[in-house]
Design a protein around this motif. Structure first.
Motif, PDB file in Angstrom:
ATOM      1  N   SER A   1       0.844  -1.197   0.000  1.00  0.00           N
ATOM      2  CA  SER A   1       0.000   0.000   0.000  1.00  0.00           C
ATOM      3  C   SER A   1       0.880   1.246   0.000  1.00  0.00           C
ATOM      4  N   SER A   2       0.334   2.332  -0.589  1.00  0.00           N
ATOM      5  CA  SER A   2       1.031   3.617  -0.631  1.00  0.00           C
ATOM      6  C   SER A   2       0.084   4.701  -0.163  1.00  0.00           C
ATOM      7  N   PHE A   3       0.510   5.452   0.843  1.00  0.00           N
ATOM      8  CA  PHE A   3      -0.294   6.553   1.351  1.00  0.00           C
ATOM      9  C   PHE A   3       0.040   7.806   0.555  1.00  0.00           C
ATOM     10  N   LEU A   4      -0.947   8.389  -0.157  1.00  0.00           N
ATOM     11  CA  LEU A   4      -0.703   9.514  -1.055  1.00  0.00           C
ATOM     12  C   LEU A   4      -1.383  10.795  -0.586  1.00  0.00           C
ATOM     13  N   GLY A   5      -1.699  10.863   0.697  1.00  0.00           N
ATOM     14  CA  GLY A   5      -2.346  12.057   1.236  1.00  0.00           C
ATOM     15  C   GLY A   5      -3.861  11.892   1.233  1.00  0.00           C
ATOM     16  N   GLU A   6      -4.516  12.500   0.245  1.00  0.00           N
ATOM     17  CA  GLU A   6      -5.981  12.393   0.173  1.00  0.00           C
ATOM     18  C   GLU A   6      -6.418  10.960  -0.086  1.00  0.00           C
ATOM     19  N   ILE A   7      -5.606  10.227  -0.812  1.00  0.00           N
ATOM     20  CA  ILE A   7      -5.998   8.866  -1.179  1.00  0.00           C
ATOM     21  C   ILE A   7      -4.948   7.861  -0.736  1.00  0.00           C
ATOM     22  N   GLU A   8      -5.368   6.612  -0.671  1.00  0.00           N
ATOM     23  CA  GLU A   8      -4.461   5.507  -0.411  1.00  0.00           C
ATOM     24  C   GLU A   8      -4.537   4.572  -1.608  1.00  0.00           C
ATOM     25  N   GLN A   9      -3.389   4.150  -2.089  1.00  0.00           N
ATOM     26  CA  GLN A   9      -3.342   3.236  -3.226  1.00  0.00           C
ATOM     27  C   GLN A   9      -2.861   1.869  -2.760  1.00  0.00           C
ATOM     28  N   LEU A  10      -3.628   0.834  -3.133  1.00  0.00           N
ATOM     29  CA  LEU A  10      -3.301  -0.532  -2.761  1.00  0.00           C
ATOM     30  C   LEU A  10      -3.010  -1.337  -4.014  1.00  0.00           C
ATOM     31  N   ALA A  11      -1.909  -2.081  -3.992  1.00  0.00           N
ATOM     32  CA  ALA A  11      -1.643  -3.061  -5.039  1.00  0.00           C
ATOM     33  C   ALA A  11      -2.238  -4.379  -4.574  1.00  0.00           C
ATOM     34  N   ILE A  12      -3.090  -4.958  -5.406  1.00  0.00           N
ATOM     35  CA  ILE A  12      -3.825  -6.157  -5.001  1.00  0.00           C
ATOM     36  C   ILE A  12      -3.617  -7.273  -6.013  1.00  0.00           C
ATOM     37  N   LYS A  13      -3.671  -8.512  -5.526  1.00  0.00           N
ATOM     38  CA  LYS A  13      -3.536  -9.687  -6.385  1.00  0.00           C
ATOM     39  C   LYS A  13      -4.865 -10.429  -6.395  1.00  0.00           C
ATOM     40  N   LEU A  14      -5.416 -10.607  -7.601  1.00  0.00           N
ATOM     41  CA  LEU A  14      -6.659 -11.349  -7.774  1.00  0.00           C
ATOM     42  C   LEU A  14      -6.366 -12.657  -8.498  1.00  0.00           C
ATOM     43  N   ASP A  15      -7.038 -13.707  -8.104  1.00  0.00           N
ATOM     44  CA  ASP A  15      -6.864 -14.993  -8.777  1.00  0.00           C
ATOM     45  C   ASP A  15      -7.224 -14.866 -10.254  1.00  0.00           C
ATOM     46  N   GLY A  16      -6.388 -15.478 -11.096  1.00  0.00           N
ATOM     47  CA  GLY A  16      -6.648 -15.476 -12.535  1.00  0.00           C
ATOM     48  C   GLY A  16      -6.069 -14.292 -13.269  1.00  0.00           C
ATOM     49  N   VAL A  17      -5.492 -13.316 -12.542  1.00  0.00           N
ATOM     50  CA  VAL A  17      -4.887 -12.140 -13.177  1.00  0.00           C
ATOM     51  C   VAL A  17      -3.409 -12.121 -12.823  1.00  0.00           C
ATOM     52  N   ALA A  18      -2.569 -12.152 -13.847  1.00  0.00           N
ATOM     53  CA  ALA A  18      -1.127 -12.288 -13.614  1.00  0.00           C
ATOM     54  C   ALA A  18      -0.532 -11.039 -12.952  1.00  0.00           C
ATOM     55  N   GLU A  19      -0.905  -9.860 -13.453  1.00  0.00           N
ATOM     56  CA  GLU A  19      -0.304  -8.625 -12.957  1.00  0.00           C
ATOM     57  C   GLU A  19      -1.073  -8.109 -11.746  1.00  0.00           C
ATOM     58  N   PRO A  20      -0.385  -7.410 -10.836  1.00  0.00           N
ATOM     59  CA  PRO A  20      -1.115  -6.780  -9.720  1.00  0.00           C
ATOM     60  C   PRO A  20      -2.039  -5.691 -10.251  1.00  0.00           C
ATOM     61  N   LEU A  21      -3.178  -5.522  -9.609  1.00  0.00           N
ATOM     62  CA  LEU A  21      -4.114  -4.461  -9.942  1.00  0.00           C
ATOM     63  C   LEU A  21      -4.011  -3.371  -8.880  1.00  0.00           C
ATOM     64  N   TYR A  22      -4.494  -2.199  -9.226  1.00  0.00           N
ATOM     65  CA  TYR A  22      -4.374  -1.069  -8.304  1.00  0.00           C
ATOM     66  C   TYR A  22      -5.748  -0.535  -7.930  1.00  0.00           C
ATOM     67  N   MET A  23      -5.906  -0.316  -6.640  1.00  0.00           N
ATOM     68  CA  MET A  23      -7.145   0.204  -6.065  1.00  0.00           C
ATOM     69  C   MET A  23      -6.819   1.530  -5.377  1.00  0.00           C
ATOM     70  N   ARG A  24      -7.689   2.517  -5.555  1.00  0.00           N
ATOM     71  CA  ARG A  24      -7.513   3.806  -4.880  1.00  0.00           C
ATOM     72  C   ARG A  24      -8.755   4.121  -4.068  1.00  0.00           C
ATOM     73  N   THR A  25      -8.555   4.619  -2.863  1.00  0.00           N
ATOM     74  CA  THR A  25      -9.686   4.922  -1.988  1.00  0.00           C
ATOM     75  C   THR A  25      -9.351   6.103  -1.095  1.00  0.00           C
ATOM     76  N   THR A  26     -10.390   6.847  -0.724  1.00  0.00           N
ATOM     77  CA  THR A  26     -10.204   7.935   0.243  1.00  0.00           C
ATOM     78  C   THR A  26     -10.426   7.432   1.663  1.00  0.00           C
ATOM     79  N   ASP A  27     -10.862   6.190   1.805  1.00  0.00           N
ATOM     80  CA  ASP A  27     -11.026   5.602   3.135  1.00  0.00           C
ATOM     81  C   ASP A  27      -9.672   5.183   3.701  1.00  0.00           C
ATOM     82  N   ARG A  28      -9.563   5.215   5.016  1.00  0.00           N
ATOM     83  CA  ARG A  28      -8.368   4.699   5.674  1.00  0.00           C
ATOM     84  C   ARG A  28      -8.570   3.197   5.888  1.00  0.00           C
TER      85      ARG A  28
END
Length: 354
Positions: A303-330
């Protein structure tokens, strides 16, 4: 300041403008029109032809083909060419290009030499007051901050009451916080004056926030011209989509009006033949945390804390590359944690797999 409202006296029309430099086609059949009082943001990657187009509109360069009309009158094209000084087009440069040996009021009055001295002085004073820089009138450029220099450059460009104002990256030299404030003030002023504007920028957020319409260019061509909302929500190509927002790209197959992927099926009105390869493009903010046992199981990579938002690198089954999620929630998670996610359908766009 009724006179300055006359800057909207005519709209600009570009018809089939092309320009080649050696083997490079800098502009390729560019056509669009600007309504009186409209602010157009011209945006695209470096080298896409934005600044070349401004130079041709200003008259400091000529197109190889096509024509330009200002207020319905042809100013370039065929055997017609109106000199830059006779086009009544204002220009705000990226570096402001203020004359260092002239005071603010002398800089602003510089383009008014054809007027009687008293009228030029009054016209310059009026625009200086309108832009809110009267207190700076006797100062010289080296005594001004970046934001003050930008306002002086704007006043100088507006003083001759141009039919249209061209702005080439006018806020790029300012620090981020100041840039946003000066941009907001400038756009508010231009709107109040009814000024017709073409503003070149490389910043997607600036284009979306400042323009009545956004004209996106790629390799000398207009890719899409639309309002900020339309070009963001309904981009007409993968290039347009990715220019304004990062995406997670998931390959899939187009069947029965949907893209079927390893993480689910998504509605897609692509008009492709059945079984065609396609891409589901998921905005990072389309992911939502779900209750345990619901949605898609995923694992947190980092995870990366970017101030207003937090970005998470996530791994989903069946997807080779990590995906990225952004949220304003902590979100209290750490690498290796297992979570469940849902995907907001409105955050998924579909394109053919080019």
């Amino acid at each position: 300041m009724h006179g300055l409202a006359e800057t909207a006296a005519g709209a600009l029309t570009l018809e089939h403008i092309s320009r080649r430099f050696g083997e490079t086609l800098a502009l390729d059949d560019v056509s669009f029109s600007i309504l009186p009082g409209e602010i157009i943001c011209l945006v695209g990657q470096s080298g896409c032809g934005k600044s070349s187009l401004l130079r041709i509109i200003a008259g400091v360069d000529t197109a190889d083909s096509g024509r330009i009309l200002l207020g319905g009158a042809q100013i370039a094209g065929g055997n017609r060419f109106v000199e830059p000084e006779d086009r009544n087009i204002g220009f705000v440069f990226q570096d402001y290009a203020l004359f260092p040996h002239l005071s603010v009021e002398e800089n602003v009055a510089f383009g008014l030499k054809k007027l009687p001295r008293r009228q030029a002085r009054e016209q310059a004073a009026a625009v200086i007051a309108r832009i809110g820089i009267t207190a700076l009138a006797k100062r010289y450029p080296h005594m001004l901050s970046g934001g003050e220099q930008q306002r002086v450059a704007l006043a100088r460009a507006l003083a001759p009451k141009p039919r249209i104002l061209l702005m080439d990256e006018p806020f790029s030299n300012l620090d981020r916080g100041l840039r946003e404030r000066v941009r907001e003030e400038t756009i508010t002023t231009l709107k109040a004056l009814g000024t017709t504007v073409i503003m070149v920028t490389h910043d997607p957020e600036e284009a979306l926030s400042a323009g009545d319409r956004v004209v996106l260019m790629q390799k000398g061509r207009v890719v899409q011209a639309a309002t900020g909302y339309e070009i963001y929500d309904r981009p007409n190509s993968l290039y347009a989509a990715e220019f304004f927002c990062p995406f997670n790209k998931i390959p899939g197959i187009y069947r029965n009006g949907r893209i079927e992927t390893a993480i689910g099926a998504f509605p897609a009105a692509l008009g492709l033949p059945e079984e065609s390869p396609a891409l589901a493009c998921i905005r990072p903010q389309a992911f939502r945390l779900a209750k345990p046992g619901e949605g898609l199981p995923a694992r947190i990579r980092h995870s990366s804390f970017l101030g207003e938002i937090e970005q998470l690198a996530i791994k989903l089954d069946g997807v080779a590359e990590p995906l990225y999620m952004r949220t304003t929630d902590r979100i209290e998670v750490k690498p290796g944690d297992h979570v469940h996610l849902t995907i907001q359908p409105s955050g998924v766009l579909a394109f053919s797999q080019e």
